[in-house]
Every structure is written in C-alpha cells, then in structure tokens.
Design an enzyme around this catalytic site. Structure first.
Site, mmCIF file in Angstrom:
data_model
loop_
_atom_site.group_PDB
_atom_site.id
_atom_site.type_symbol
_atom_site.label_atom_id
_atom_site.label_comp_id
_atom_site.label_asym_id
_atom_site.label_seq_id
_atom_site.Cartn_x
_atom_site.Cartn_y
_atom_site.Cartn_z
ATOM 1 N N ASP A 130 3.519 -19.266 36.940
ATOM 2 C CA ASP A 130 3.751 -18.460 38.161
ATOM 3 C C ASP A 130 2.667 -18.849 39.082
ATOM 4 O OD1 ASP A 130 3.768 -16.384 39.763
ATOM 5 O OD2 ASP A 130 3.966 -14.721 38.448
ATOM 6 N N HIS A 164 1.748 -10.473 35.993
ATOM 7 C CA HIS A 164 2.808 -9.818 36.757
ATOM 8 C C HIS A 164 3.998 -9.428 36.173
ATOM 9 C CE1 HIS A 164 5.350 -8.674 40.200
ATOM 10 N NE2 HIS A 164 4.350 -8.348 40.970
ATOM 11 N N GLN A 213 0.295 -16.470 43.331
ATOM 12 C CA GLN A 213 -1.027 -15.997 44.086
ATOM 13 C C GLN A 213 -1.632 -17.373 44.151
ATOM 14 O OE1 GLN A 213 -1.882 -13.195 45.249
ATOM 15 N NE2 GLN A 213 -0.208 -12.066 44.453
ATOM 16 N N CYS A 247 1.578 -3.998 39.426
ATOM 17 C CA CYS A 247 2.798 -4.718 38.532
ATOM 18 C C CYS A 247 2.179 -5.304 37.416
ATOM 19 C CB CYS A 247 3.723 -5.716 39.426
ATOM 20 S SG CYS A 247 4.669 -4.774 40.474
ATOM 21 N N LYS A 294 3.971 -14.849 50.425
ATOM 22 C CA LYS A 294 2.509 -14.809 50.043
ATOM 23 C C LYS A 294 1.780 -16.113 50.718
ATOM 24 C CE LYS A 294 3.403 -12.255 46.130
ATOM 25 N NZ LYS A 294 2.870 -10.895 46.082
HETATM 26 N N1 PMP Z 1 3.965 -13.229 40.170
HETATM 27 C C1 PMP Z 1 2.771 -12.862 40.931
HETATM 28 C C2 PMP Z 1 1.414 -13.328 40.192
HETATM 29 C C3 PMP Z 1 2.804 -12.070 41.979
HETATM 30 O O1 PMP Z 1 1.709 -11.735 42.693
HETATM 31 C C4 PMP Z 1 4.162 -11.609 42.528
HETATM 32 C C5 PMP Z 1 4.129 -10.701 43.533
HETATM 33 N N2 PMP Z 1 3.217 -9.562 43.651
HETATM 34 C C6 PMP Z 1 5.270 -11.820 41.631
HETATM 35 C C7 PMP Z 1 5.051 -12.495 40.911
HETATM 36 C C8 PMP Z 1 6.486 -11.571 42.173
HETATM 37 O O2 PMP Z 1 7.054 -12.051 43.355
HETATM 38 P P1 PMP Z 1 7.994 -11.451 44.313
HETATM 39 O O3 PMP Z 1 7.873 -10.253 44.330
HETATM 40 O O4 PMP Z 1 7.923 -12.349 45.782
HETATM 41 O O5 PMP Z 1 9.367 -11.794 43.886
#
Ligand code: PMP
Length: 403
Positions: free
Chosen positions: A197, A120, A200, A361, A223
């Site tokens: 990270d 991401h 997910q 993203c 999430k």
């Molecule tokens: N890393 C991953 C793997 C994600 O799925 C997300 C959210 N789509 C993020 C980072 C960013 O998370 P947040 O927008 O809650 O800061």
C-alpha cells in the site's frame, strides 16, 4: 522554480482562517492541488469532453488519447514493465478490494494472510473479508517498541508460508517507513503473493515497482497533488491477469450474449464502466508537476521539515510522540499530555492550523499504542518552515490554555 513560486501554484493555500494564514498540515489525508491540475481537468471538460474508447468521433479520440497517455506516464513513473499493468481504480481502497476479491478462488481454508499492525483499514478489512469468504487466517505482524515492523517476528511468521503478505510502504498514522524491498524479497522467498500500500509513499519517495519486486502496488491520486476519486492498481502482468474482476459490465468485455460473456484483455478487463476521465487527465498533470520538482532537494527539504517538526515538538514538552524516527515520511503523530486529541485539533483550527486528529483509520494500531487516537501533522512540497513555526506557536498557546 524557487519555493515561493512553487507554493504560489496552490490556490487553496492563499487564504486566511479566523484572521490567521491557513497552515495546512493535513497533506497525508489529502494533498492540495496545483492550479495546473485543476486547469487540465477544466480544459478536458471545456474542450474534449467525451467518453473514452467508444466512439468514432474526434472528441472521443482526443479524450481517449489523453486518458491512455496517462497510463504510459504512470508506467514510466513507477517503472512498471508494461502499460497493461497499470489499472485505474477509484482509489487505494478500491484497488486493494480488487486484489482481495480477485484472489478469492486462489485462496483456500487455512491459508495465512499477513498484514501490518500499522495498516490503514483499507489494507485490513478487504483481507478480513477475503478470509471470511475462504476460511483463510489473517495475522498481524507485530510492531517493535518504537513502532517499527518487528522484522524478527516477521521472519518467524514467514516460516508458516503465508499465501499473501500485505504491507504499507509508509504508515499513514505515524509516517514510519517500512523497508519494503527487503520485506518483499523475504515474503517471496516464503512463496507469498505480495501487495504494498503506497498511498503515503507515492508523493514523497521515488517508487520503482520492479525494484521493490512486489506483485501489487496501490496508491491514490489525491495524495500526490492530483484529484480525488482516482487510484492506481499496479499488478505484475501474469498475476494481475488471474484476478477475477470485482466489477463487471461495459468496457471490460470482449463479447456478451445472454448465454455467456467473454472478458476483455488487460487493462480493460479490470476497468468496467466509464472511468474517471477528467481525474486521470488531472493525475497526468500532477505527475508532470512532480517530475519538474528537483527530486533530491524536495525529499531532503521534506525530511528536514519532519526532523525539525519532531525536535520542536520535543522541545515544547508535555508531548508524546508516536513512532517518531529520522526517516519518517511526511508525518508526525503526537498527543498533548492527558488532553483529548480532538480538543487539541479544534483549538489549533481556531488559529488556522489544519491537522488531523483521531484514529487515522488505523484502530488496531491505536489499540497497540493503548490510545484512542492522536494528532497528526503532515507535510507536502508546499509546506514551509514558517508553517511548522506557526504550528508550534499555536500549539504552545493550546498547551498554556489546557494544562
Ligand atoms: N492506505 C493508506 C496508507 C492511506 O493513507 C489511505 C488514505 N488515508 C488509504 C489506504 C485509503 O486511500 P483512499 O481513501 O484514497 O482509498
């Protein structure tokens, strides 16, 4: 608790869109929240609303004890060694920024930072910024043909002794799972600091940071059936304690004069300003909800749904699946032959189906797949087989309309 009772806890799911029952397949973007999470937050605002850590009065001490109790809950939930290793942030994004900024003085010109091709943007851009500040070099770890992290290429890159290895536990765009324990062990052997990270993974897998053995593990409350605007940075104490604070001000200090400031000890040192108190309390309730799920059954049910989803998509035909494996976690990515993902998403929405369409993203991943974007269907504990069937019926009619 049977499935009907479980699903009934999610008020958002009880609605129709354009006459169709809402079929929410966008949990990877954000999960729906059970009513008990909303109630816990309202209860705080109605009964205990006060700032934490600051006042002698009873409301403040009630708010503080609820807030700090969630830190203990989280310590247990991810099996951290110490409660001070759990830092509340505003999300995964902020947590990674805190690490990447906090390590600035420890990184020097020419140092190597390895990141995941499927990452991401939140796990790419902060490292690029760190590289710009320090002269370090960011290198992506390639993917195999079937969209797994290429472990042979990874081992070759590790020979260059990276300073940092930042991996995703589960790819948000594809749902592919990285074998993080083994990858982290190899990174550590090569002498790297490691970040995972877990945005997910946290709602779908039992996460044990000591068994993964990473230095940092980050995730977002929204999430995992909790509120938005809150995340968690876990850090191994000795390393967390060396991070320069990204944000400074109240709460994170021991003493301030116009000449100098002495920082507080962990966890306060990395929690400047008024934290998202209601959200932390809501997250505590979300974890209580997760704790009450029959974990093995839930995981099995989710993985059966994912396999069912993949096979139904394959059967439909004219579908390209990306990184679809039996061990995918929570999500399946696809395109309908030659059609723009956005068109597919809009036509599905007209039938009450919520999926995500775009680059998720993860633009570098899209580039490596040589696509502009794709559709992603993702599931949570409240997703039923009927949801998948409704989705496939709707997609069949989209296919008939477009092809
Ligand atoms: N890393 C991953 C793997 C994600 O799925 C997300 C959210 N789509 C993020 C980072 C960013 O998370 P947040 O927008 O809650 O800061």
């Amino acid at each position: 608790m049977d499935f009907t009772q479980l699903r009934a806890q999610f008020p958002t799911l009880e609605q129709t869109l354009e006459g169709y029952p809402l079929c929410y397949l966008d949990t990877a973007a954000t999960s729906q929240k059970p009513k008990r999470v909303l109630d816990a937050m309202v209860q705080y605002y109605e009964k205990d609303n006060a700032n934490v850590h600051r006042a002698a009065h009873q409301l403040s001490s009630r708010a503080t004890s609820q807030y700090e109790a969630v830190r203990d809950t989280l310590r247990r939930f991810i099996n951290a060694e110490r409660r001070e290793e759990v830092i509340f942030t505003h999300g995964t994004t902020e947590a990674i920024n805190m690490v990447a900024y906090g390590l600035t003085t420890q990184i020097k010109k020419g140092d190597l930072i390895l990141i995941d091709t499927a990452a991401h943007h939140a796990n790419i851009v902060p490292w690029q910024q760190l590289a710009q500040r320090t002269g370090a070099i960011v290198k992506p770890i390639p993917l195999t043909e079937d969209c797994r992290l290429d472990e042979t290429a990874y081992d070759t890159l590790l020979r260059d002794k990276p300073a940092i290895v930042a991996l995703s536990h589960v790819s948000n765009a594809l749902g592919t799972l990285n074998p993080v324990s083994s990858l982290i062990a190899r990174a550590k052997q090569a002498g790297a600091l490691t970040l995972v990270d877990g945005a997910q993974a946290i709602a779908h897998l039992a996460v044990d940071v000591r068994s993964i053995d990473c230095d940092f593990y980050v995730f977002s409350a929204h999430k995992m059936y909790g509120p938005t605007g809150l995340g968690v940075l876990y850090g191994r104490y000795e390393i967390l304690d060396t991070l320069a604070p990204l944000i400074s001000g109240g709460e994170m200090i021991k003493s301030v004069s116009f000449e100098a400031t002495e920082f507080n000890i962990l966890p306060n040192r990395l929690e400047a300003g008024t934290p998202p108190i209601a959200e932390v309390i809501g997250l505590g309730e979300a974890i209580a909800f997760i704790d009450e799920l029959p974990s093995v059954e839930t995981a099995r049910q989710e993985s059966e749904l994912i396999c069912y989803l993949q096979s139904q998509l394959e059967q439909l035909g004219d579908i390209t699946l990306y990184g679809a494996h039996k061990d995918n976690i929570g999500a399946v990515a696809f395109n309908l032959a030659g059609e723009h993902h956005q068109d597919v998403g809009i036509l599905l929405d007209q039938q009450g189906i919520a999926v995500r369409c775009g680059h998720h993203c993860a633009m570098p991943l899209m580039q490596s797949l040589q696509i502009k974007g794709c559709c992603r269907a993702s599931v949570g504990v409240y997703t039923s087989k009927d949801d998948i069937d409704n989705f496939i019926t709707a997609l069949t009619s989209v296919k008939e309309l477009l092809l």
